[in-house]
Write an enzyme that holds these catalytic residues in place. Structure first.
Site, short mmCIF file in Angstrom:
data_model
loop_
_atom_site.label_atom_id
_atom_site.label_comp_id
_atom_site.label_asym_id
_atom_site.label_seq_id
_atom_site.Cartn_x
_atom_site.Cartn_y
_atom_site.Cartn_z
CE LYS A 1 16.45 9.42 40.14
NZ LYS A 1 15.04 9.69 39.85
NE ARG B 1 11.82 12.42 30.03
CZ ARG B 1 10.73 12.75 30.73
NH1 ARG B 1 9.94 13.73 30.33
NH2 ARG B 1 10.42 12.11 31.85
N1 BES Z 1 15.06 6.57 36.37
C1 BES Z 1 14.02 7.46 36.71
C2 BES Z 1 12.64 6.80 36.77
C3 BES Z 1 12.45 5.73 37.81
C4 BES Z 1 11.82 6.03 39.00
C5 BES Z 1 12.81 4.42 37.56
C6 BES Z 1 11.60 5.03 39.92
C7 BES Z 1 12.59 3.43 38.50
C8 BES Z 1 11.98 3.73 39.69
C9 BES Z 1 13.95 8.59 35.69
O1 BES Z 1 15.14 8.95 35.10
C10 BES Z 1 13.46 9.79 36.42
O2 BES Z 1 14.16 10.26 37.27
N2 BES Z 1 12.28 10.26 36.07
C11 BES Z 1 11.70 11.38 36.70
C12 BES Z 1 11.11 12.26 35.65
C13 BES Z 1 10.72 13.63 36.14
C14 BES Z 1 11.94 14.43 36.48
C15 BES Z 1 9.92 14.31 35.06
C16 BES Z 1 10.64 10.88 37.66
O3 BES Z 1 9.98 9.88 37.36
O4 BES Z 1 10.50 11.46 38.73
MN MN Z 2 16.21 10.38 36.27
#
Ligand code: BES
Ligand code: MN
Ligand code: ZN
Length: 511
Positions: free
Chosen positions: A288, A362
């Site tokens: 990230k 997931r």
């Molecule tokens: N933990 C994150 C989602 C999240 C984002 C929670 C902001 C709380 C605040 C999750 O694991 C994630 O990184 N999701 C990705 C999915 C994508 C790679 C398809 C996302 O939402 O960007």
């Molecule tokens: Mn994630």
């Protein structure tokens, strides 16, 4: 709890003559009977102050009187309520939170809240006073563990009241015994919410998967049966999806299972609540960006909710059989981390192509959901997860996303959401969305492309739900952390979901 809790007690009505006192005034400024008596005793000082301040009893307005002459009090707060006749339990709860935020220990360690008009008007004797008290407990929560004394004193003007400074709240009402009885289960739920908040607020260097498992294990003392599965056991169970998330981390992965058998053997099959417990989500190799990454300490809010809920059920001795199961893991990049393109085999036997290591929640849930269905044959399953940023795009912080294969379960969740003001909004599932997660080389891939990110994530989870299991997924990425302040919550970790699911269980399973 992180802060010293305020002791709550209930007593019969009597006109208070000392300390800090809170009375209520309805729309138009009409004082409660006790308020009227006090006004009379003070020679009309309250109605005079109301007039001068143009106080009309409107909700969220306060007439704040310091040392009101002739009354012998340190402070009198007259809190506007609009019309009390239509108040729901949640309205009373929020009123209690609103009042608590106005109180400080500066005028003394004890405050008296008089809610007699309330108890007379509500259809639920004792419920009004009990909910005011519970709202005060929730509103008082602050996460102060890492604020040291020296930091407070070097910040010369840190005179903030700490919640623990207010040692006692006395709630006066017409039926203190009924209120006391109603308050006991509410207090259990508050404890569950505040326990969940503590977990979400903890930084990830402290609350790693092993520490989380330890804190859950400690819940055994409430009567929960807690089993912690370590990596050796998880390998034996063939949880390849869950394990691939943690394989880049120096911290081992765990699954914790909490069992509450409040309905006994004749209570039948349990309900199951499953939570995503990613103690920190860097994204892994699909790392990230730096901005805001610190918030990913809260990526275990789903698991925290499950733990808080199970604590609440146990403490209030809920007449239900329930399973809480959480996958505890840290998502880190390293030489041992899962690579984009890797293919793993889940406990269900389905193979997964990991296109993006940041879509890890997931993967965690896939195996924990399967494990729970295999081992407990639950009546229904609800899972909670901070699963997608896309749910914030769709719903903001007002609703959690709801995805389900069952209309009854969905309707019951929506109803519980309205009752607790932990609201959910249903979004669709369908075969066309499922096509978006077909993989060229494996059975399924873990992301679905640019569109409908929250739906394809839910669609992925549904691949691990057996056809005849009623199931709902709550995406709490917007509501579980960094949620807006409310009357009953000022904490970053909100504890979202504990009250919602407690209500769902109370309404549908304990009737
Ligand atoms: N933990 C994150 C989602 C999240 C984002 C929670 C902001 C709380 C605040 C999750 O694991 C994630 O990184 N999701 C990705 C999915 C994508 C790679 C398809 C996302 O939402 O960007
Ligand atoms: Mn994630
Ligand atoms: Zn995540």
């Amino acid at each position: 709890m992180s802060s010293k809790p305020t002791a709550i007690s209930f007593s019969a009505l009597s006109v208070p003559t000392q300390g800090v006192v809170v009375i209520l005034a309805e729309e138009g400024g009409a004082l409660s009977p006790t308020g009227k008596a006090m006004d009379k005793a003070g020679g009309g000082v309250i109605s005079q102050a109301a007039k001068v301040n143009d106080f009309k009893g409107k909700k969220k307005t306060v007439l704040d009187m310091l040392v009101p002459s002739g009354l012998g009090l340190a402070r009198l707060l007259v809190v506007g309520t609009d019309k009390l006749s239509g108040y729901s339990e949640n309205d009373w709860l929020e009123l209690g939170g609103f009042i608590r935020a106005k109180l400080s220990a500066k005028q003394g360690p004890q405050a008296t809240i008089v809610v007699e008009a309330a108890s007379a008007r509500t259809k639920l004797p004792g419920a009004a006073a009990a909910n005011v008290a519970a709202g005060a407990l929730l509103a008082a929560y602050k996460f102060l563990k890492y604020k040291t004394k020296s930091a407070k004193s070097t910040n010369g003007k840190n005179n903030d009241d700490q919640p623990g400074d207010l040692a006692r709240i006395v709630v006066q009402c017409a039926g203190p015994a009924a209120a006391r009885k109603q308050f006991a289960p509410l207090k259990a739920v508050c404890n569950g919410v505040n326990f969940a908040r503590d977990l979400v607020n903890e930084p990830a260097n402290i609350l790693h998967p092993g520490e989380f498992a330890k804190r859950v294990k400690a819940l055994s003392k409430t009567g929960l049966k807690v089993t912690v599965l370590d990596e050796k056991e998880l390998k034996k169970q063939k949880m390849g999806a869950l394990l691939c998330v943690g394989q880049g981390s120096a911290k081992p992965t765990y699954v914790a299972v909490m069992e509450w058998s409040g309905a006994g053997a004749k209570g039948g099959k349990p309900v199951a609540i499953v939570g995503k417990g990613v103690c920190f989500d860097t994204g892994g190799i699909s790392i990230k960006p730096a901005g805001g990454m610190e918030d990913m300490k809260g990526d275990m809010a789903g698991a925290a909710c499950v733990a808080g809920l199970m604590l609440a059920l146990a403490e209030r001795k809920a007449k239900v059989n329930a399973i809480g199961a959480i996958g505890l893991v840290e998502n880190m990049p390293s030489g041992t981390a899962t690579r984009p393109g890797d293919i793993v085999t889940s406990m269900s036997g389905q193979t997964i192509e990991v296109i993006n290591t940041d879509a890890e929640g997931r993967l965690v849930l896939a195996d924990v959901l399967w494990y729970v269905q295999e081992n407990f044959k639950p009546k229904w399953v609800v899972n909670l997860a901070t699963l997608t940023g896309a749910i914030l795009v769709a719903l903001g912080k007002e609703h959690a996303g709801l995805f389900s294969n069952n209309d009854d379960l969905s309707a019951n969740l929506a109803k519980a959401g309205e009752a607790t003001n932990e609201k959910v909004w249903r979004l669709p599932l369908g075969p066309k969305y499922d096509e978006m997660i077909k993989s060229k080389t494996a059975d399924i891939k873990n992301i679905g492309g640019r569109h409908a990110g929250s739906i394809t994530a839910a669609q992925f989870l549904q691949r691990f739900i057996k056809k005849d299991t009623p199931w709902a997924h709550l995406d709490i990425a917007g509501t579980g952390m960094a949620a807006p302040r409310s009357d009953i919550n000022t904490s970053w970790g909100s504890g979202f979901g504990v009250r919602l699911l407690n209500r769902l269980i109370a309404d549908t399973e304990e009737k």
